[in-house]
Design a protein around this motif. Structure first.
Motif, PDB file in Angstrom:
ATOM      1  N   SER A 413       0.831  -1.204   0.000  1.00  0.00           N
ATOM      2  CA  SER A 413       0.000   0.000   0.000  1.00  0.00           C
ATOM      3  C   SER A 413       0.864   1.252   0.000  1.00  0.00           C
ATOM      4  CB  SER A 413      -0.902   0.001   1.231  1.00  0.00           C
ATOM      5  OG  SER A 413      -0.117   0.012   2.407  1.00  0.00           O
ATOM      6  N   SER A 419      -1.038   8.818   0.546  1.00  0.00           N
ATOM      7  CA  SER A 419      -2.450   8.470   0.353  1.00  0.00           C
ATOM      8  C   SER A 419      -3.350   9.667   0.624  1.00  0.00           C
ATOM      9  CB  SER A 419      -2.844   7.306   1.266  1.00  0.00           C
ATOM     10  OG  SER A 419      -2.088   6.148   0.954  1.00  0.00           O
ATOM     11  N   TRP A 729      -3.238   0.676  -5.292  1.00  0.00           N
ATOM     12  CA  TRP A 729      -2.314   1.167  -4.271  1.00  0.00           C
ATOM     13  C   TRP A 729      -2.955   2.200  -3.341  1.00  0.00           C
ATOM     14  CZ3 TRP A 729      -0.343   0.412  -9.368  1.00  0.00           C
ATOM     15  CH2 TRP A 729       0.516  -0.682  -9.475  1.00  0.00           C
ATOM     16  N   GLN A 732      -5.426   0.563  -0.801  1.00  0.00           N
ATOM     17  CA  GLN A 732      -4.801  -0.071   0.368  1.00  0.00           C
ATOM     18  C   GLN A 732      -4.301   0.972   1.360  1.00  0.00           C
ATOM     19  OE1 GLN A 732      -2.495  -3.914  -0.539  1.00  0.00           O
ATOM     20  NE2 GLN A 732      -2.316  -2.756  -2.455  1.00  0.00           N
TER      21      GLN A 732
END
Length: 743
Positions: A413, A419, A729, A732
């Motif tokens: 991840s 993120s 990606w 996660q």
């Protein structure tokens, strides 16, 4: 609520599996049904109507498009071939002998083509003069501005004087910016009696083009023909339709090679391409059967189906290589692939929200094609494998790049900060959306190197305009009032930036009177007897004025239309094909937004339905944010680049959103009774292979005859890779953040 959703989910899934197993069990009947339907629809493909014009593309319901037939009937307009024969470089005009032969060719053509409504050429522009005979007698003499004596042969007026006289005339089509005297031809055809091509009959244009290119270029070998009429535009559109078969062949070649590389056998590619061939028959055959039309958007339909349905096949192939049991692999993916096909179908169906008929058609038939592809992959192909055992193994792990290409480390991840930072795409997409450009023009459908584009550039360079539109007077307005209105419009900033020349009946009459030394009654009588009167005054004495435009972009034409409406009040309005195109092309942003939100809602409901049914509703925020990251990333990029959108590019968002939910659904099904990370590890490799194949196959659009699909292909390719990043990606990373917070 959860129990109700789960009950519906399990019952539907069981019914779906039972249906598929039943079709396998009765494989001969299944194959027979598919064969009968395919043969029936194949026989109906030739019934498809092919459409080109703004009127046909927009469909009914637009005032400006509904009016086009009326304008054609009132002012003797039709499907026009307009072309210019320019002299060799460095030569002012043609020799007298060549001019006589060119005129002879034109006279023969205008009198031997029964389908002609009217014709016009440089040879037809005339001037009337009152001549003094003797001491008292006066008579009127009508002569051509380009006056030839082909018995001698000789030209009666110096060519440079002819050019000056033409430029001083009120006829915009005769105007020459360049230091040359070219020859212009306009052939206006009656509406076609065939239904296949609407009002356009390509056979007539083929004969005219062949004759012109053979005969005129034989007379003047170093001359150049420039085809620039509305009918010529449709001719080149048809050439693009014909060229689309090469794009489809290129796609088939790519699929054969790509599937061979990743799954180890040529058989995989032939099986998949076979389903595409059948689905194309089902789509275009049914279009023909129900009377739906084939248009510019339809040229990319097969390739779009190939890209959108590839995931179902590649996931099954990926599993079949590992399990070596085709039945288990097919049964494993029947249900999840139905849901991924459903999201894709919903993405296509969201295009039905558009107010433009061509976009609605695209959405309808792409959605139908998506359903057909699922039936072929999970009902037809398994039944075929039952009857032909030699086809049952279509993957070879020893020759495949797909099985061991990716290690588990590639599925790690994203870090928490990256993120969270990635989510800035959403507000930026909203901000930069308004930066996208919608100032499209009809001729931009062709790339700069294409022949029609070059001819348009020549027209702009030599005459200063590339199209015309009509100012239509509603009532029998007095001439002085009409003249005042036109002058007011022409003095506005919008008109000065757009209108190069204009033609009006009163300007023509003034010119006749001035150059011919005629009184008002004589000039009026001569004008009424001339062919020009039919172009400007209809049978009810309602007048139109022609504005010649140096560009036909949507925003410029729309601005001129608004100005005309303000000045005209209820006396007149702007109309014609250029205005009709501007009106329906102005709906591009609405098409993009409406289809975007429609697909977002529908695809979100499917993902939420599956997640809730599997007791994984805690993952819904992460699933949705990651699934839609790719489409919003593309909106942000296009806005940043100030990209010009057209109808091709307006459909990308709903298509990408329809495709975006596929990986999320596959991961959910891959981990139905486990941790979701196990689903990613099980199917992550397949999602990477699929994204690579889909992104690369999208670039086949770069070979398109038209410019818009080329740009659409790049947008789709980048969007698919961005969607992979989000769903694999980023998902996660977001999921890990949520899990840490819960701990």
């Amino acid at each position: 609520m959860r129990k109700i959703i789960q009950a519906i989910y399990h019952r539907f899934n069981d019914w779906l599996l039972a249906l598929v197993k039943l079709s396998w069990k009765n494989s001969k009947i299944t194959l027979s049904i598919f064969a009968i339907i395919t043969l029936f629809l194949f026989a109906n493909i030739n019934k498809m109507k092919i459409v080109f014009s703004a009127e046909d593309l927009a469909g009914q319901g637009f005032a400006s498009t509904d009016e086009l037939k009326s304008i054609k009937a009132r002012y003797q307009d039709g499907v026009t071939s307009l072309f210019v024969l320019s002299p060799p470089i460095g030569q002012f005009t043609f020799t007298t002998e060549q001019l006589c032969q060119i005129r002879k060719w034109y006279s023969f053509k205008r009198n031997t083509i029964p389908e002609l409504l009217s014709s016009l050429s440089t040879f037809d522009f005339k001037q009337i003069k009152r001549l003094k005979v003797g001491t008292t007698a006066l008579k009127l003499r009508i002569h051509n501005l380009l006056d030839l004596d082909c018995q001698t042969p000789k030209i009666l007026t110096d060519p440079k004087v002819v050019r000056t006289n033409l430029n001083d005339s009120p006829f915009a089509m005769a105007f020459e910016k360049k230091e040359q005297l070219s020859i212009l031809f306009q052939f206006v055809f009656k509406d076609s009696t065939t239904s296949k091509f609407g009002s356009f009959d390509p056979a007539l244009f083929a004969k005219l083009r062949t004759s012109a290119e053979k005969d005129l270029l034989t007379i003047a070998p170093r001359a150049k023909l420039h085809w620039i009429g509305a009918g010529d535009y449709q001719w080149y559109i048809l050439e693009g339709f014909k060229f689309s078969k090469y794009i489809n062949l290129g796609m088939i070649a790519f699929m054969l090679i790509g599937l061979r590389l990743f799954f180890g056998t040529w058989k995989a590619g032939f099986i998949y391409c076979g389903t595409l061939f059948i689905s194309a028959i089902w789509v275009f055959g049914l279009k023909g059967f129900v009377g739906s039309s084939f248009d510019v958007l339809s040229t990319g339909l097969v390739l779009l189906l190939a890209i959108s349905s590839l995931e179902d096949f590649t996931f099954t192939c990926y599993d079949q290589i590992k399990s070596k049991d085709w039945r288990k692999s097919v049964l494993k993916f029947v249900v999840p692939s139905f849901y991924t096909s459903l999201t894709t179908i919903l993405g296509f169906w969201a295009l039905r929200t558009s107010e433009v008929e061509a976009v609605r058609r695209m959405g309808t038939w792409a959605a139908w094609g998506g359903l057909v592809q699922w039936m072929l992959l999970f009902i037809f192909i398994p039944a075929l494998l039952q009857q032909f055992p030699s086809l049952r193994v279509w993957g070879n792990p020893k020759k495949s790049l797909g099985v061991n290409l990716f290690s588990n480390s590639i599925f790690k991840s994203l870090p928490k900060k990256i993120s969270l930072l990635s989510l800035i795409v959403y507000p930026l997409a909203v901000i930069f959306y308004s930066h996208m450009n919608y100032n499209e023009a009809p001729h931009h459908v062709f790339p700069p190197e294409q022949e029609y584009s070059k001819s348009i550039n020549y027209l702009l360079d030599s005459k200063g305009w590339i199209g015309s539109t009509s100012l239509l007077f509603e009532n029998n307005v007095p001439t002085n009032e009409m003249e005042t209105i036109v002058n007011k419009i022409l003095r506005t900033k919008e008109a000065q930036n757009l209108v190069v020349k204009h033609e009006s009946p009163w300007e023509i009459k003034k010119w006749i009177s001035t150059t011919g030394n005629l009184d008002q009654l004589e000039s009026e009588s001569y004008f009424n007897m001339s062919k020009a009167s039919e172009q400007f005054v209809d049978i009810d004495k309602k007048v139109r004025v022609l504005f010649y435009l140096k560009e036909t972009a949507v925003e410029s034409v729309a601005a001129l239309k608004r100005i005309a409406a303000d000045i005209c009040q209820n006396n007149c309005h702007l109309g014609g094909e250029v205005v009709a195109y501007s009106d329906f092309a102005s709906l591009v942003p609405k098409t993009l937004i409406d289809s975007l939100f429609s697909s977002l809602i529908q695809v979100s409901l499917v993902i939420c339905f599956v997640a809730i049914a599997q007791n994984k509703e805690k993952y819904i925020p992460s699933l949705l944010l990651s699934a839609f990251w790719g489409p919003f990333f593309i909106i942000m990029v296009l806005g940043t680049l100030n990209t010009t959108l057209d109808f091709w590019k307006s459909i990308f968002a709903s298509i990408l959103i329809g495709l975006a939910g596929d990986n999320a659904i596959q991961y959910l099904f891959g981990s139905e009774n486990k941790n979701i990370h196990s689903g990613i590890e099980d199917r992550g490799g397949a999602s990477i292979i699929t994204a690579l194949l889909m992104a690369l196959s999208s670039l086949i659009y770069l070979g398109s005859y038209f410019s818009s699909p080329r740009e659409f292909g790049v947008i789709l390719s980048v969007g698919l890779l961005a969607s992979l990043f989000g769903e694999l990606w980023l998902f996660q990373g977001l999921m890990d953040i949520k899990i840490r917070r819960q701990k």
